[in-house]
Design a protein around this motif. Sequence first.
Motif, short mmCIF file in Angstrom:
data_model
loop_
_atom_site.label_atom_id
_atom_site.label_comp_id
_atom_site.label_asym_id
_atom_site.label_seq_id
_atom_site.Cartn_x
_atom_site.Cartn_y
_atom_site.Cartn_z
N PRO A 109 0.82 -1.22 0.00
CA PRO A 109 0.00 0.00 0.00
C PRO A 109 0.85 1.27 0.00
O PRO A 109 0.43 2.30 -0.48
CB PRO A 109 -0.82 -0.11 1.28
CG PRO A 109 -0.83 -1.56 1.61
CD PRO A 109 0.47 -2.10 1.11
N ALA A 110 2.09 1.20 0.50
CA ALA A 110 2.98 2.37 0.56
C ALA A 110 3.87 2.45 -0.68
O ALA A 110 4.85 3.18 -0.68
CB ALA A 110 3.83 2.31 1.81
N SER A 111 3.58 1.69 -1.73
CA SER A 111 4.31 1.69 -3.00
C SER A 111 5.64 0.96 -2.97
O SER A 111 6.35 0.94 -3.95
CB SER A 111 4.54 3.12 -3.51
OG SER A 111 3.31 3.77 -3.65
N GLN A 112 6.02 0.38 -1.84
CA GLN A 112 7.24 -0.42 -1.81
C GLN A 112 6.92 -1.78 -2.43
O GLN A 112 5.79 -2.26 -2.34
CB GLN A 112 7.71 -0.62 -0.38
CG GLN A 112 8.97 -1.46 -0.27
CD GLN A 112 9.35 -1.75 1.17
OE1 GLN A 112 8.49 -2.01 2.00
NE2 GLN A 112 10.63 -1.71 1.46
N LEU A 113 7.91 -2.40 -3.06
CA LEU A 113 7.71 -3.73 -3.58
C LEU A 113 8.18 -4.75 -2.55
O LEU A 113 9.16 -4.54 -1.85
CB LEU A 113 8.49 -3.93 -4.88
CG LEU A 113 8.07 -3.06 -6.05
CD1 LEU A 113 8.90 -3.41 -7.27
CD2 LEU A 113 6.60 -3.18 -6.36
N VAL A 114 7.48 -5.87 -2.48
CA VAL A 114 7.90 -7.00 -1.66
C VAL A 114 8.14 -8.15 -2.63
O VAL A 114 7.28 -8.49 -3.44
CB VAL A 114 6.82 -7.38 -0.63
CG1 VAL A 114 7.22 -8.66 0.10
CG2 VAL A 114 6.60 -6.25 0.35
N ILE A 115 9.36 -8.70 -2.58
CA ILE A 115 9.71 -9.81 -3.45
C ILE A 115 9.89 -11.04 -2.57
O ILE A 115 10.79 -11.09 -1.73
CB ILE A 115 10.99 -9.50 -4.25
CG1 ILE A 115 10.77 -8.23 -5.09
CG2 ILE A 115 11.36 -10.69 -5.13
CD1 ILE A 115 11.98 -7.75 -5.81
N GLN A 116 8.98 -11.99 -2.76
CA GLN A 116 9.00 -13.20 -1.94
C GLN A 116 9.65 -14.33 -2.72
O GLN A 116 9.26 -14.62 -3.86
CB GLN A 116 7.56 -13.59 -1.57
CG GLN A 116 7.47 -14.77 -0.65
CD GLN A 116 6.03 -15.11 -0.32
OE1 GLN A 116 5.15 -15.08 -1.18
NE2 GLN A 116 5.78 -15.42 0.95
N LEU A 117 10.68 -14.94 -2.12
CA LEU A 117 11.31 -16.10 -2.72
C LEU A 117 10.40 -17.29 -2.46
O LEU A 117 9.98 -17.53 -1.32
CB LEU A 117 12.69 -16.34 -2.13
CG LEU A 117 13.79 -15.40 -2.63
CD1 LEU A 117 13.58 -13.98 -2.21
CD2 LEU A 117 15.14 -15.91 -2.20
N THR A 118 10.03 -18.05 -3.50
CA THR A 118 9.07 -19.15 -3.35
C THR A 118 9.75 -20.49 -3.45
O THR A 118 10.88 -20.60 -3.85
CB THR A 118 7.96 -19.05 -4.42
OG1 THR A 118 8.55 -19.10 -5.71
CG2 THR A 118 7.17 -17.79 -4.26
#
Length: 118
Positions: A109-118
């Motif tokens: 929501p704050a425009s930061q990206l979250v990159i999750q390793l799957t």
Amino acid sequence: MIRIHPNLILAHDILGGDEKSLDGRGYPFSLGTTAIASFTFRAGTCVFAVDMPHQGQGGALAVLKDTPIPVAYELERDIEWPWLWIYDDTEKTACLENPGGGFRIFRSPASQLVIQLT
């Protein structure tokens, strides 16, 4: 250019993490700087852009697969490739590695990206 892999994220989490991250978990890093409000990603032969709401410095948080992602975060892309390169307007800024796995890119929501390793 920063190289991020699961062991780096795990070590960061064990050593205390960051209070501003998801429940103190994850490895925060810079995507670089953009004058066009967009960053370019490459995974294998797939190249795509992720638009940001504003120009300037972009930030991201790399998290492990067991990190719960809040429901307010929107899934941008699901990638089944063991590496992900990120470029700002002029250069490669990050290389994420996940041997045997892939990545999921979320916009917060704050425009930061979250990159999750799957």
